[in-house]
Scaffold this motif. Structure first.
Motif, PDB file in Angstrom:
ATOM      1  N   GLU A  51      -0.861   0.958 -13.845  1.00 49.80           N
ATOM      2  CA  GLU A  51      -2.006   0.828 -12.937  1.00 49.80           C
ATOM      3  C   GLU A  51      -1.759  -0.338 -11.991  1.00 49.80           C
ATOM      4  O   GLU A  51      -1.629  -1.482 -12.418  1.00 49.80           O
ATOM      5  CB  GLU A  51      -3.292   0.593 -13.728  1.00 49.80           C
ATOM      6  CG  GLU A  51      -3.707   1.761 -14.614  1.00 49.80           C
ATOM      7  CD  GLU A  51      -4.135   2.970 -13.803  1.00 49.80           C
ATOM      8  OE1 GLU A  51      -4.672   2.772 -12.679  1.00 49.80           O
ATOM      9  OE2 GLU A  51      -3.940   4.106 -14.277  1.00 49.80           O
TER      10      GLU A  51
ATOM     11  N   PRO B 212      -2.810  -3.052  -9.190  1.00 50.91           N
ATOM     12  CA  PRO B 212      -4.034  -3.736  -8.748  1.00 50.91           C
ATOM     13  C   PRO B 212      -4.445  -3.268  -7.355  1.00 50.91           C
ATOM     14  O   PRO B 212      -3.603  -2.870  -6.548  1.00 50.91           O
ATOM     15  CB  PRO B 212      -3.625  -5.216  -8.731  1.00 50.91           C
ATOM     16  CG  PRO B 212      -2.428  -5.310  -9.608  1.00 50.91           C
ATOM     17  CD  PRO B 212      -1.718  -4.010  -9.473  1.00 50.91           C
ATOM     18  N   GLU B 213      -5.728  -3.331  -7.081  1.00 48.70           N
ATOM     19  CA  GLU B 213      -6.208  -3.013  -5.740  1.00 48.70           C
ATOM     20  C   GLU B 213      -5.566  -3.972  -4.725  1.00 48.70           C
ATOM     21  O   GLU B 213      -5.422  -5.168  -5.010  1.00 48.70           O
ATOM     22  CB  GLU B 213      -7.723  -3.139  -5.669  1.00 48.70           C
ATOM     23  CG  GLU B 213      -8.472  -2.066  -6.434  1.00 48.70           C
ATOM     24  CD  GLU B 213      -8.195  -0.673  -5.858  1.00 48.70           C
ATOM     25  OE1 GLU B 213      -8.194  -0.531  -4.612  1.00 48.70           O
ATOM     26  OE2 GLU B 213      -7.970   0.256  -6.665  1.00 48.70           O
ATOM     27  N   PRO B 214      -5.170  -3.458  -3.563  1.00 46.68           N
ATOM     28  CA  PRO B 214      -4.506  -4.324  -2.582  1.00 46.68           C
ATOM     29  C   PRO B 214      -5.306  -5.581  -2.247  1.00 46.68           C
ATOM     30  O   PRO B 214      -4.751  -6.680  -2.146  1.00 46.68           O
ATOM     31  CB  PRO B 214      -4.357  -3.416  -1.355  1.00 46.68           C
ATOM     32  CG  PRO B 214      -4.360  -2.027  -1.903  1.00 46.68           C
ATOM     33  CD  PRO B 214      -5.258  -2.057  -3.093  1.00 46.68           C
ATOM     34  N   GLU B 215      -6.613  -5.425  -2.088  1.00 48.07           N
ATOM     35  CA  GLU B 215      -7.452  -6.565  -1.704  1.00 48.07           C
ATOM     36  C   GLU B 215      -7.421  -7.673  -2.750  1.00 48.07           C
ATOM     37  O   GLU B 215      -7.543  -8.856  -2.408  1.00 48.07           O
ATOM     38  CB  GLU B 215      -8.878  -6.103  -1.452  1.00 48.07           C
ATOM     39  CG  GLU B 215      -9.061  -5.210  -0.243  1.00 48.07           C
ATOM     40  CD  GLU B 215      -8.683  -3.760  -0.505  1.00 48.07           C
ATOM     41  OE1 GLU B 215      -8.695  -2.954   0.454  1.00 48.07           O
ATOM     42  OE2 GLU B 215      -8.358  -3.424  -1.675  1.00 48.07           O
ATOM     43  N   SER B 216      -7.248  -7.303  -4.015  1.00 43.22           N
ATOM     44  CA  SER B 216      -7.227  -8.324  -5.075  1.00 43.22           C
ATOM     45  C   SER B 216      -5.993  -9.193  -4.992  1.00 43.22           C
ATOM     46  O   SER B 216      -5.964 -10.293  -5.545  1.00 43.22           O
ATOM     47  CB  SER B 216      -7.301  -7.655  -6.455  1.00 43.22           C
ATOM     48  OG  SER B 216      -6.103  -6.964  -6.756  1.00 43.22           O
TER      49      SER B 216
ATOM     50  N   GLU C 217      -4.216  -2.100   6.527  1.00 43.62           N
ATOM     51  CA  GLU C 217      -3.822  -0.759   6.102  1.00 43.62           C
ATOM     52  C   GLU C 217      -2.663  -0.244   6.952  1.00 43.62           C
ATOM     53  O   GLU C 217      -2.456  -0.680   8.065  1.00 43.62           O
ATOM     54  CB  GLU C 217      -5.003   0.187   6.214  1.00 43.62           C
ATOM     55  CG  GLU C 217      -6.144  -0.207   5.270  1.00 43.62           C
ATOM     56  CD  GLU C 217      -7.305   0.768   5.337  1.00 43.62           C
ATOM     57  OE1 GLU C 217      -7.215   1.733   6.129  1.00 43.62           O
ATOM     58  OE2 GLU C 217      -8.288   0.555   4.610  1.00 43.62           O
TER      59      GLU C 217
ATOM     60  N   TYR D 148       1.275  -3.691 -13.377  1.00 40.41           N
ATOM     61  CA  TYR D 148       1.711  -2.332 -13.046  1.00 40.41           C
ATOM     62  C   TYR D 148       2.833  -1.873 -13.978  1.00 40.41           C
ATOM     63  O   TYR D 148       2.827  -0.742 -14.493  1.00 40.41           O
ATOM     64  CB  TYR D 148       2.185  -2.261 -11.600  1.00 40.41           C
ATOM     65  CG  TYR D 148       2.774  -0.920 -11.253  1.00 40.41           C
ATOM     66  CD1 TYR D 148       1.954   0.172 -10.981  1.00 40.41           C
ATOM     67  CD2 TYR D 148       4.157  -0.722 -11.258  1.00 40.41           C
ATOM     68  CE1 TYR D 148       2.492   1.421 -10.700  1.00 40.41           C
ATOM     69  CE2 TYR D 148       4.698   0.519 -10.981  1.00 40.41           C
ATOM     70  CZ  TYR D 148       3.864   1.591 -10.695  1.00 40.41           C
ATOM     71  OH  TYR D 148       4.396   2.818 -10.434  1.00 40.41           O
TER      72      TYR D 148
ATOM     73  N   ARG E 292       0.823  -1.210   0.000  1.00 43.46           N
ATOM     74  CA  ARG E 292       0.000   0.000   0.000  1.00 43.46           C
ATOM     75  C   ARG E 292       0.859   1.263   0.000  1.00 43.46           C
ATOM     76  O   ARG E 292       0.576   2.226  -0.714  1.00 43.46           O
ATOM     77  CB  ARG E 292      -0.932  -0.005   1.206  1.00 43.46           C
ATOM     78  CG  ARG E 292      -2.053  -1.031   1.108  1.00 43.46           C
ATOM     79  CD  ARG E 292      -2.836  -1.136   2.418  1.00 43.46           C
ATOM     80  NE  ARG E 292      -3.902  -2.125   2.345  1.00 43.46           N
ATOM     81  CZ  ARG E 292      -5.140  -1.870   1.926  1.00 43.46           C
ATOM     82  NH1 ARG E 292      -5.475  -0.643   1.566  1.00 43.46           N
ATOM     83  NH2 ARG E 292      -6.045  -2.830   1.872  1.00 43.46           N
TER      84      ARG E 292
END
Length: 219
Positions: free
Chosen positions: A207, A209-213, A219, A202, A118
């Motif tokens: 771009e 990826p969303e952390p949750e993915s 956090e 990336y 993150r």
């Protein structure tokens, strides 16, 4: 403690009990976190979000648990080298200590890797993200890093578990139990491949990826 160490293990100084007591400290910490169900601690996936806020809250206790487990490992290995009686019992306790150490490691990594990812993405620093890929072991040519620590750690524990089982029991149902370790190892191989795809995305598109993915929920 000293009387037991002498009668059961032939240890006149009682040093063998340092290993027993350190494992007990690790177990009590595990019970605090998992409500007296430490077996669940070993199979908990730190990358699926099911722990919610608990994973972050547990970090201090997980570090204490690992320190106690590592202390136990050191004492137990010394006791085995000393040639005390009933060394097969020490193998069982050593396995327990290594399992607590591994459980602590993977749950610490679950929070640590999430925060690292993150922060790197928020910085927008391409070099930092490239460095993170290496640290995680998510480069296609990597053979070390945090994910590999978990893959190799689970694999070594599987071998230790099998050796202890074979020293005490018949092989009946052993393969069924070892399948749990195979699932654990495959979990982190899948995590590695998922991270490789994410970092590749990336580097190609800019771009992230969303952390949750990717399995990063802290956090």
């Amino acid at each position: 403690d000293r009387a037991f160490a002498w009668v059961f293990h032939g240890d006149p100084e009682g040093k063998v009990m340092d290993g027993y007591n350190a494992v007990l400290r690790a177990q009590l910490l595990g019970e605090e976190m998992m409500r007296h169900r430490t077996i669940r601690l070993f199979w908990t996936n730190p990358f699926d979000g099911s722990l919610g806020d608990r994973l972050a809250e547990w970090q201090p206790k997980l570090r204490e648990m690992r320190l106690a487990a590592e202390e136990a490992i050191e004492h137990l290995l010394k006791s085995k080298r000393a040639g005390f009686r009933n060394a097969d019992i020490l193998d069982h306790i050593l396995l327990a200590a290594r399992r607590f150490d591994y459980a602590g490691l993977k749950l610490i990594y679950g929070a640590e890797m999430s925060r690292m990812y993150r922060q790197a993405v928020a910085s927008g620093d391409r070099d930092r993200i490239w460095w993170l890929q290496t640290q995680f072991g998510a480069h296609p040519k990597a053979n070390q890093g945090r994910i590999y620590d978990l893959i190799y750690g689970a694999g070594n524990l599987k071998m230790h578990y099998r050796d202890v089982w074979n020293s005490q029991f018949k092989p009946y149902n052993l393969e069924g139990v070892l399948a749990l370790w195979d699932m654990e190892i495959q979990r982190y191989w899948r995590m590695k491949w998922r991270l490789e795809e994410g970092f590749n995305q990336y580097l190609q598109t800019g771009e992230a990826p969303e952390p949750e993915s990717l399995g990063f929920f802290v956090e």
